[in-house]
Design a protein around this motif. Structure first.
Motif, PDB file in Angstrom:
ATOM      1  N   SER A 241     -17.107 -15.205   6.156  1.00  0.00           N
ATOM      2  CA  SER A 241     -15.706 -15.645   6.026  1.00  0.00           C
ATOM      3  C   SER A 241     -15.219 -16.434   7.239  1.00  0.00           C
ATOM      4  O   SER A 241     -14.319 -15.978   7.929  1.00  0.00           O
ATOM      5  CB  SER A 241     -14.805 -14.426   5.789  1.00  0.00           C
ATOM      6  N   GLY A 307      -8.861 -10.003  10.703  1.00  0.00           N
ATOM      7  CA  GLY A 307      -8.944  -9.352   9.393  1.00  0.00           C
ATOM      8  C   GLY A 307      -9.686  -8.039   9.476  1.00  0.00           C
ATOM      9  O   GLY A 307     -10.038  -7.580  10.560  1.00  0.00           O
ATOM     10  N   LYS A 310      -4.983  -4.308   8.519  1.00  0.00           N
ATOM     11  CA  LYS A 310      -3.702  -5.014   8.591  1.00  0.00           C
ATOM     12  C   LYS A 310      -3.355  -5.382  10.035  1.00  0.00           C
ATOM     13  O   LYS A 310      -3.390  -4.540  10.926  1.00  0.00           O
ATOM     14  CB  LYS A 310      -2.610  -4.111   8.002  1.00  0.00           C
ATOM     15  N   GLU A 335     -17.183  -6.720  -1.566  1.00  0.00           N
ATOM     16  CA  GLU A 335     -17.359  -6.832  -3.016  1.00  0.00           C
ATOM     17  C   GLU A 335     -17.004  -8.225  -3.535  1.00  0.00           C
ATOM     18  O   GLU A 335     -17.322  -8.553  -4.671  1.00  0.00           O
ATOM     19  CB  GLU A 335     -16.477  -5.801  -3.731  1.00  0.00           C
ATOM     20  N   GLN A 354      -1.267 -11.895   4.361  1.00  0.00           N
ATOM     21  CA  GLN A 354      -2.721 -11.809   4.542  1.00  0.00           C
ATOM     22  C   GLN A 354      -3.432 -12.925   3.765  1.00  0.00           C
ATOM     23  O   GLN A 354      -4.615 -12.835   3.462  1.00  0.00           O
ATOM     24  CB  GLN A 354      -3.226 -10.432   4.111  1.00  0.00           C
ATOM     25  N   ASP A 414      -6.638  -1.395  -2.876  1.00  0.00           N
ATOM     26  CA  ASP A 414      -5.560  -1.841  -1.988  1.00  0.00           C
ATOM     27  C   ASP A 414      -4.250  -1.961  -2.752  1.00  0.00           C
ATOM     28  O   ASP A 414      -4.238  -2.334  -3.926  1.00  0.00           O
ATOM     29  CB  ASP A 414      -5.910  -3.206  -1.379  1.00  0.00           C
TER      30      ASP A 414
HETATM   31  C1  J2J Z   1      -5.399  -5.312   5.495  1.00  0.00           C
HETATM   32  N1  J2J Z   1      -6.513  -4.723   5.008  1.00  0.00           N
HETATM   33  C2  J2J Z   1      -7.643  -5.424   5.056  1.00  0.00           C
HETATM   34  C3  J2J Z   1      -6.495  -7.309   6.078  1.00  0.00           C
HETATM   35  C4  J2J Z   1      -9.683  -6.175   4.886  1.00  0.00           C
HETATM   36  C5  J2J Z   1     -13.289 -10.849   5.416  1.00  0.00           C
HETATM   37  C6  J2J Z   1     -12.392 -10.022   6.067  1.00  0.00           C
HETATM   38  C7  J2J Z   1     -12.493  -8.639   5.964  1.00  0.00           C
HETATM   39  C8  J2J Z   1     -13.505  -8.064   5.211  1.00  0.00           C
HETATM   40  C9  J2J Z   1     -13.596  -6.580   5.133  1.00  0.00           C
HETATM   41  C10 J2J Z   1     -14.410  -8.894   4.541  1.00  0.00           C
HETATM   42  C11 J2J Z   1      -7.711  -6.737   5.578  1.00  0.00           C
HETATM   43  N2  J2J Z   1      -5.387  -6.560   6.009  1.00  0.00           N
HETATM   44  N3  J2J Z   1      -6.458  -8.542   6.598  1.00  0.00           N
HETATM   45  O1  J2J Z   1     -15.404  -8.413   3.796  1.00  0.00           O
HETATM   46  O2  J2J Z   1     -15.194 -11.078   3.996  1.00  0.00           O
HETATM   47  C12 J2J Z   1      -9.296  -3.835   4.063  1.00  0.00           C
HETATM   48  C13 J2J Z   1      -8.915  -3.706   2.597  1.00  0.00           C
HETATM   49  C14 J2J Z   1     -10.178  -4.159   1.888  1.00  0.00           C
HETATM   50  C15 J2J Z   1     -11.249  -3.578   2.773  1.00  0.00           C
HETATM   51  C16 J2J Z   1     -12.599  -4.260   2.638  1.00  0.00           C
HETATM   52  C17 J2J Z   1     -14.304 -10.295   4.649  1.00  0.00           C
HETATM   53  N4  J2J Z   1      -8.968  -7.171   5.455  1.00  0.00           N
HETATM   54  N5  J2J Z   1      -8.896  -5.119   4.646  1.00  0.00           N
HETATM   55  O3  J2J Z   1     -12.909  -5.861   5.841  1.00  0.00           O
HETATM   56  O4  J2J Z   1     -15.659  -4.546   2.735  1.00  0.00           O
HETATM   57  O5  J2J Z   1      -8.664  -2.350   2.353  1.00  0.00           O
HETATM   58  O6  J2J Z   1     -14.458  -6.104   4.187  1.00  0.00           O
HETATM   59  O7  J2J Z   1     -10.286  -3.690   0.561  1.00  0.00           O
HETATM   60  O8  J2J Z   1     -15.353  -3.975   5.198  1.00  0.00           O
HETATM   61  O9  J2J Z   1     -10.720  -3.756   4.098  1.00  0.00           O
HETATM   62  O10 J2J Z   1     -13.448  -3.823   3.659  1.00  0.00           O
HETATM   63  P1  J2J Z   1     -14.827  -4.580   3.945  1.00  0.00           P
END
Ligand code: J2J
Length: 538
Positions: A241, A307, A310, A335, A354, A414
């Motif tokens: 990303s 990211g 939050k 996912e 976000q 979420d």
């Molecule tokens: C709030 N909650 C967030 C955000 C993820 C890019 C960035 C992050 C991930 C990641 C990723 C959040 N604000 N900005 O895979 O490609 C929480 C949510 C989400 C979960 C996913 C990517 N950014 N989250 O964090 O698989 O709850 O991926 O569903 O580790 O992180 O976690 P993950």
């Protein structure tokens, strides 16, 4: 060996191809084409190493031949546990070139997690770096090997001791298989594990390449960009990303930063003239604290992505004045679905939301607990499907039932609302995990370990707001017999051979769990009650 698949309904697959999201690209082709087009351009920098695109390609070919010569067969799964160094890429592209399927483990994972991935993926190989952060991965490899003998081949980058040494691999083009199909699964990513143990996420060449190609465009990557990974590269965020893969796709230079510590990272930003990097919120706070005092020149940095958890608007608003660059919020998940604020968005959108989905064909539904869409602007559960969001986990019947709707939407867990401009604001979540500085820790998984302790009668693990980590974990324990010491419980968790971030931050002993409701309450309600009681008492 169970085949690994990820498929979308035929009419959608056709649409995704027609719209040019899925272009038939594959990982092997992607690197080969770039190595042919600009062999001398620097692809990756880290430690003493500085590899051009041509060199990365040759190293990957050598790696591929080595893996196959060892006896690994195309289609087999290989766990990769390597930190932020260039060899992460030569190993992973070596596996792609060999038709093998990487399974991405984090450097923090220990025997329990690695053995679980090995069994779930039926892995035949395990690649580690000899040491990292003072930890000896060869010791871990021995333990995992003893527990899961099917993991036939261990390869070590560096000092290999009794294992196969990565640096000894020799090229042999005659061994390399042909190109995979773009709809094949390219690798297995690891889920945050919101209920129980982490699940394996099969991603195809077509879907994943679309997500990081489009990400690279949104993030403005080109041949002049220098993308630094400060978070562990195996995480989906710094991987895709736009991550290291997005950077390679765009022909940019990657800088592997060995630690997210501000001093280490600032020195590298100055030295390599880094233009973009990504952090989780707690690290962004530390960098903002350190920036005014640093002697390093950070002026090359144009974009700081934040990211994984939050990022609070008050902190977000300080990024531009403190670091002199644009903030980009990233809300994604391994996912699939990834949302970005765009670099030219008004400051209020950048600070308060976000972001919005990558693709016009990302379907986003916001529903109440009965599954009915909420009114525009109201918050609800986020469901999604689209051209790079999975339809199934690998080898997880029960979790698949829970995590996907009948018509193929992924239940993200979420709770979000959508602004009038179409941007998502994360409001909370419905699932029971602790988002500890971006690392997701399943309450259930930790409770299972605690319950195995002889002096624990019952345990409930909850998330507590934390000014620095965002959230920390607190384990409420009903003891059995003599009350153990909190330190003894933490030491016990460490004997369970799990990643350190899963050890509860706080332990509270209680006589019983208060349950005001009549009859049985769910674990989820119990956790919510305990959390509330904790907050009320603060
Ligand atoms: C709030 N909650 C967030 C955000 C993820 C890019 C960035 C992050 C991930 C990641 C990723 C959040 N604000 N900005 O895979 O490609 C929480 C949510 C989400 C979960 C996913 C990517 N950014 N989250 O964090 O698989 O709850 O991926 O569903 O580790 O992180 O976690 P993950």
């Amino acid at each position: 060996m169970m085949p690994i698949r990820q498929t979308w309904p035929e009419e959608l697959a056709r649409l995704y191809r027609e719209k040019g999201y899925w272009r038939g690209e594959t990982f092997p082709r992607m690197l080969r084409e770039r190595a042919a087009a600009f062999p001398d351009r620097i692809a990756v920098v880290g430690g003493e190493e500085r590899w051009s695109y041509g060199e990365l390609h040759l190293r990957a070919e050598t790696a591929a031949a080595g893996f196959l010569k060892l006896g690994l067969k195309p289609g087999e799964r290989v766990i990769v546990q390597i930190g932020n160094r260039p060899e992460f890429l030569s190993v992973v592209f070596g596996l792609f070139y060999a038709g093998l399927i990487p399974v991405y483990a984090l450097p923090a994972h220990r025997r329990t997690e690695i053995a679980h991935f090995a069994r779930k993926a039926e892995a035949a190989g395990y690649v580690v770096a000899d040491k990292g952060d003072g930890f000896d991965y060869r010791v871990l490899a021995r333990e995992v090997n003893a527990e899961v003998p099917e993991l036939r081949h261990v390869v070590v980058v560096g000092e290999a001791e009794e294992f196969a040494r990565f640096e000894d691999f020799a090229p042999d083009p005659s061994l390399l298989p042909g190109n995979p199909s773009p709809s094949d699964v390219a690798f297995l990513q690891i889920s945050g594990g919101s209920t129980g143990l982490s699940k394996l996420i099969p991603r195809t060449h077509d879907d994943y390449i679309y997500s990081f190609r489009a990400s690279a465009e949104i993030c403005g990557l080109d041949a002049d960009s220098v993308y630094m990974t400060a978070l562990p590269v195996a995480h989906n965020f710094p991987m895709s990303s736009p991550g290291v893969f997005g950077a390679l796709h765009a022909g940019s230079c990657i800088v592997m930063c060995p630690s997210p510590n501000a001093q280490t990272a600032f020195a590298l930003i100055e030295k390599e003239k880094v233009t973009i990097t990504g952090l989780v919120p707690p690290l962004a706070l530390l960098w903002m604290q350190a920036a005014p005092k640093t002697k390093h020149d950070l002026s090359s940095l144009k974009v700081l992505q934040v990211g994984g958890a939050k990022f609070m608007p008050e902190a977000a608003r300080r990024v531009r004045p403190t670091l002199g660059c644009t903030l980009q919020q990233v809300f994604g998940m391994a996912e699939g679905l990834v949302n970005y604020t765009h670099l030219d968005d008004p400051e209020d959108i950048i600070v308060e939301t976000q972001g919005r989905p990558i693709s016009p064909d990302d379907e986003v539904l916001i529903v109440d607990d009965e599954g009915k869409p909420v009114a525009e602007g109201e918050s609800g559960n986020l469901l999604t499907r689209g051209p790079y969001t999975i339809r199934t986990y690998h080898n997880e019947l029960a979790a698949n039932e829970r995590s996907f709707t009948q018509d193929g939407f992924y239940r993200t867990g979420d709770v979000v609302r959508r602004t009038r401009e179409g941007y998502l604001v994360v409001q909370g979540r419905a699932t029971d995990h602790i988002n500890r500085a971006g690392e997701k820790v399943s309450a259930e998984e930790i409770e299972d370990h605690l319950l195995a302790h002889p002096q624990v009668f019952d345990a409930a693990v909850v998330s507590i707001p934390d000014p620095f980590l965002g959230e920390r974990s607190c384990a409420f324990i009903i003891p059995q017999g003599e009350v153990p010491k909190a330190a003894a419980i933490k030491a016990w968790m460490r004997t369970r051979n799990v990643a350190e971030f899963k050890v509860p931050d706080q332990i509270r002993f209680v006589e019983r769990f208060e349950t005001t409701a009549v009859g049985k309450i769910s674990r989820k309600e119990l956790r919510a009650q305990l959390r509330q009681a904790f907050l009320d008492a603060e």
